[in-house]
Motif scaffolding. Structure first.
Motif, mmCIF file in Angstrom:
data_model
loop_
_atom_site.group_PDB
_atom_site.id
_atom_site.type_symbol
_atom_site.label_atom_id
_atom_site.label_comp_id
_atom_site.label_asym_id
_atom_site.label_seq_id
_atom_site.Cartn_x
_atom_site.Cartn_y
_atom_site.Cartn_z
ATOM 1 N N ALA A 187 0.829 -1.204 0.000
ATOM 2 C CA ALA A 187 0.000 0.000 0.000
ATOM 3 C C ALA A 187 0.861 1.251 0.000
ATOM 4 O O ALA A 187 0.573 2.236 -0.701
ATOM 5 C CB ALA A 187 -0.937 -0.012 1.202
ATOM 6 N N HIS A 188 1.929 1.224 0.780
ATOM 7 C CA HIS A 188 2.859 2.363 0.831
ATOM 8 C C HIS A 188 3.468 2.602 -0.546
ATOM 9 O O HIS A 188 3.535 3.745 -1.021
ATOM 10 C CB HIS A 188 3.944 2.089 1.859
ATOM 11 C CG HIS A 188 5.013 3.136 1.916
ATOM 12 N ND1 HIS A 188 4.856 4.311 2.618
ATOM 13 C CD2 HIS A 188 6.246 3.201 1.355
ATOM 14 C CE1 HIS A 188 5.944 5.049 2.494
ATOM 15 N NE2 HIS A 188 6.798 4.397 1.734
ATOM 16 N N HIS A 189 3.922 1.539 -1.201
ATOM 17 C CA HIS A 189 4.517 1.695 -2.520
ATOM 18 C C HIS A 189 3.507 2.209 -3.532
ATOM 19 O O HIS A 189 3.814 3.108 -4.326
ATOM 20 C CB HIS A 189 5.084 0.346 -2.997
ATOM 21 C CG HIS A 189 6.376 -0.037 -2.333
ATOM 22 N ND1 HIS A 189 7.165 0.861 -1.641
ATOM 23 C CD2 HIS A 189 7.019 -1.222 -2.247
ATOM 24 C CE1 HIS A 189 8.239 0.250 -1.181
ATOM 25 N NE2 HIS A 189 8.154 -1.024 -1.519
ATOM 26 N N GLU A 190 2.317 1.667 -3.521
ATOM 27 C CA GLU A 190 1.287 2.129 -4.460
ATOM 28 C C GLU A 190 1.000 3.617 -4.265
ATOM 29 O O GLU A 190 0.841 4.370 -5.218
ATOM 30 C CB GLU A 190 0.014 1.318 -4.277
ATOM 31 C CG GLU A 190 0.080 -0.073 -4.868
ATOM 32 C CD GLU A 190 -1.231 -0.811 -4.750
ATOM 33 O OE1 GLU A 190 -2.004 -0.502 -3.820
ATOM 34 O OE2 GLU A 190 -1.478 -1.697 -5.580
ATOM 35 N N GLN A 191 0.937 4.032 -3.009
ATOM 36 C CA GLN A 191 0.659 5.434 -2.693
ATOM 37 C C GLN A 191 1.744 6.362 -3.244
ATOM 38 O O GLN A 191 1.463 7.501 -3.614
ATOM 39 C CB GLN A 191 0.550 5.602 -1.170
ATOM 40 C CG GLN A 191 0.279 7.018 -0.710
ATOM 41 C CD GLN A 191 0.263 7.138 0.801
ATOM 42 O OE1 GLN A 191 0.343 6.133 1.506
ATOM 43 N NE2 GLN A 191 0.183 8.349 1.297
ATOM 44 N N HIS A 192 2.973 5.863 -3.325
ATOM 45 C CA HIS A 192 4.097 6.701 -3.751
ATOM 46 C C HIS A 192 4.562 6.427 -5.173
ATOM 47 O O HIS A 192 5.610 6.908 -5.597
ATOM 48 C CB HIS A 192 5.256 6.533 -2.761
ATOM 49 C CG HIS A 192 4.994 7.089 -1.407
ATOM 50 N ND1 HIS A 192 4.354 6.361 -0.411
ATOM 51 C CD2 HIS A 192 5.217 8.333 -0.891
ATOM 52 C CE1 HIS A 192 4.237 7.112 0.653
ATOM 53 N NE2 HIS A 192 4.740 8.310 0.405
ATOM 54 N N GLY A 193 3.782 5.641 -5.922
ATOM 55 C CA GLY A 193 4.076 5.456 -7.332
ATOM 56 C C GLY A 193 5.078 4.371 -7.657
ATOM 57 O O GLY A 193 5.534 4.262 -8.799
ATOM 58 N N VAL A 194 5.409 3.541 -6.673
ATOM 59 C CA VAL A 194 6.320 2.426 -6.931
ATOM 60 C C VAL A 194 5.493 1.255 -7.445
ATOM 61 O O VAL A 194 4.483 0.883 -6.846
ATOM 62 C CB VAL A 194 7.063 2.013 -5.641
ATOM 63 C CG1 VAL A 194 7.955 0.808 -5.905
ATOM 64 C CG2 VAL A 194 7.892 3.180 -5.111
ATOM 65 N N GLN A 195 5.909 0.691 -8.563
ATOM 66 C CA GLN A 195 5.195 -0.452 -9.128
ATOM 67 C C GLN A 195 5.295 -1.627 -8.177
ATOM 68 O O GLN A 195 6.353 -1.926 -7.630
ATOM 69 C CB GLN A 195 5.793 -0.853 -10.467
ATOM 70 C CG GLN A 195 5.647 0.207 -11.534
ATOM 71 C CD GLN A 195 6.423 -0.137 -12.792
ATOM 72 O OE1 GLN A 195 7.207 -1.074 -12.804
ATOM 73 N NE2 GLN A 195 6.198 0.628 -13.846
ATOM 74 N N VAL A 196 4.192 -2.327 -7.964
ATOM 75 C CA VAL A 196 4.195 -3.464 -7.063
ATOM 76 C C VAL A 196 3.805 -4.727 -7.812
ATOM 77 O O VAL A 196 3.853 -5.796 -7.288
ATOM 78 C CB VAL A 196 3.244 -3.230 -5.867
ATOM 79 C CG1 VAL A 196 3.750 -2.066 -5.037
ATOM 80 C CG2 VAL A 196 1.833 -2.964 -6.331
#
Length: 198
Positions: free
Chosen positions: A189-198
């Motif tokens: 969720a943190h990565h998605e919020q900051h634009g990191v592809q998951v």
């Protein structure tokens, strides 16, 4: 090991090399680091040349296997951003004098010149609370963290070169399956919020 899989009737589609440069470059993995028996003391150019030979050797027997890299990204600087651990904790960039962007800048053209390709890159991205913190804990150097910026930087680097990027999620901290699941979902969720592809 690959031949045993084929001999048993199986096939290999993908083969990820786990830290192939950090294991052989001067100043890379020390004895016991991630199971390493120590590095070979190679320069960057020598390490790249050996890796190209290794890829060619696999493809001479099995050209269908798609070969990629796994990197313990925390131990490498990238595009001027310090590695996770910071000063005072051994890491591959301080040891070798190279950031991981230097490694890729040397490796990718050499691989292409040999008629080969790095098919994917997987960043070892274990879950820890400090992956979402602004500073590392004291026992890991205590320096400011740029984890999200570093992930975005390597994501951009790979996208510009059409190299699929993946993140590997793991943790040694979880005591239960539920805790592992919750930790992983929080980091996703943190990565998605900051634009990191998951």
């Amino acid at each position: 090991a690959i031949n045993r899989i084929y001999d048993a009737g199986g096939t290999v589609g993908y083969f990820m090399l786990d830290g192939p440069i950090s294991r052989i470059i001067e100043g890379g993995r020390q004895l016991g680091d991630g199971g390493a028996t120590g590095h070979c003391g190679f320069t960057l150019a020598e390490a790249v040349a050996q890796l190209v030979i290794y890829i060619q050797t696999i493809h001479a027997a099995h050209p269908e296997i798609r070969i990629g890299l796994g990197v313990n990204y925390d131990h490498w600087d990238f595009r001027g951003m310090d590695n996770f651990f910071g000063a005072g904790v051994p890491n591959y960039s301080d040891g070798s004098g190279h950031g991981y962007d230097d490694v890729l800048d040397a490796l990718l053209p050499a691989v292409a010149a040999a008629g080969e390709r790095i098919e994917f890159l997987v960043v070892d991205n274990p879950y820890e609370p400090y992956y979402m913190a602004e500073a590392a804990p004291d026992h890991l150097g205590g320096g400011p963290l740029e984890q999200t910026r570093r992930l975005l930087a390597i994501q951009s680097y790979c996208a510009a070169r059409d190299i699929p990027l993946g993140l590997m999620y793991n943790t040694a901290d979880a005591d239960t399956d539920q805790e592992f699941f919750d930790d992983t979902m929080a980091l996703l969720a943190h990565h998605e919020q900051h634009g990191v592809q998951v």
